[in-house]
Design an enzyme around this catalytic site. Sequence first.
Site, short mmCIF file in Angstrom:
data_model
loop_
_atom_site.label_atom_id
_atom_site.label_comp_id
_atom_site.label_asym_id
_atom_site.label_seq_id
_atom_site.Cartn_x
_atom_site.Cartn_y
_atom_site.Cartn_z
N GLY A 1 7.54 2.96 0.07
CA GLY A 1 6.65 1.99 -0.57
C GLY A 1 7.12 1.58 -1.95
N THR B 1 0.84 -1.20 0.00
CA THR B 1 0.00 0.00 0.00
C THR B 1 0.87 1.25 0.00
OG1 THR B 1 -0.18 0.10 2.43
CG2 THR B 1 -1.82 -1.23 1.24
N GLY B 2 0.36 2.31 -0.61
CA GLY B 2 1.11 3.55 -0.67
C GLY B 2 2.46 3.37 -1.35
N SER B 3 2.45 2.70 -2.51
CA SER B 3 3.72 2.31 -3.13
C SER B 3 4.06 3.09 -4.39
CB SER B 3 3.71 0.81 -3.45
OG SER B 3 2.52 0.41 -4.10
N THR B 4 3.49 4.28 -4.53
CA THR B 4 3.81 5.08 -5.72
C THR B 4 5.08 5.90 -5.55
OG1 THR B 4 2.38 6.89 -4.97
CG2 THR B 4 1.39 5.23 -6.42
N TYR C 1 0.89 11.30 15.08
CA TYR C 1 1.61 10.36 14.23
C TYR C 1 2.24 9.26 15.08
CZ TYR C 1 5.32 8.55 11.19
OH TYR C 1 6.16 7.73 10.48
N GLY D 1 8.65 6.91 -2.52
CA GLY D 1 9.30 6.74 -1.24
C GLY D 1 9.57 5.31 -0.83
N SER E 1 7.59 3.05 12.78
CA SER E 1 8.56 4.15 12.81
C SER E 1 9.18 4.23 14.19
CB SER E 1 7.84 5.47 12.49
OG SER E 1 8.60 6.58 12.86
#
Length: 263
Positions: A20, A13-16, A153, A18, A140
């Site tokens: 990911g 997920t969120g792999s477009t 966060y 950075g 993180s």
Amino acid sequence: MHIDLTGKTALVTGSTQGIGAAIATGLARAGARVGINGRSEGSVAAAIERISGEQQYDLVAAPGDVSTDEGSEQVVRTLPDVDILINNLGIFGAKPPLEIDDAEWRRYFEVNVLAAVRLTRAYLPAMKERGWGRIQYIASDSAIAIPAEMIHYGMSKTALLAVSRGFAKEAAGSGVTVNSVIAGPTHTGGVEDFVYQLVDRDLPWEEAQREFMRLHRPQSLLQRLIEPEEIANLVVYLSSPLASATTGAAVRVDGGYVDSILP
């Protein structure tokens, strides 16, 4: 060490961009069929083109906002069965603690935590039936060393550690492993501008980041920012048959940032 994920299907997920994108690239390089996820078809198509380059990777466009029920269902329709689920999607931002309103608290929980829970519910049962699977949550250092300027966060990343440990117990004895990865300060999009806001702009990048780490992230034993590919290396290993005895763990790739023997 040879890692072969041929025949496995992964969703990141969120792999477009950075971390990911680096994880997706690493999994594809190891032979996996990889679903590339982002909120829009355009961003996913552009990411697939960047990741592929001249390589013949097996990449699948899996657009959808997985922080929503509808977006998650869209992704699951595209990839109804996966062997490897990497819950990487996350948002962050600095804000004075007393100025974080209820809506913002909810948004961080929805995106950073509930999206991962929702996809785990969708994919874990079939993994257990097949007797093999890998689920990871990208956490993180902020999960342990809560930053005063973005406690919402930090809260969400701490929650991921609990979610990961809990689902590992649900998967006990099934051949499915569930782990979280604690990433440290990483060189991602926009971070260079952030660094140069705090150190001499005339310094070459290598010197600038070391000065930034010395002054603003002195806990780091690496004393430089981590590259996304270094996070991906650990994720790819944990996704492989070689990591069959690692489950229920919070594995650190933080450059020694967290001053603790255990997470």
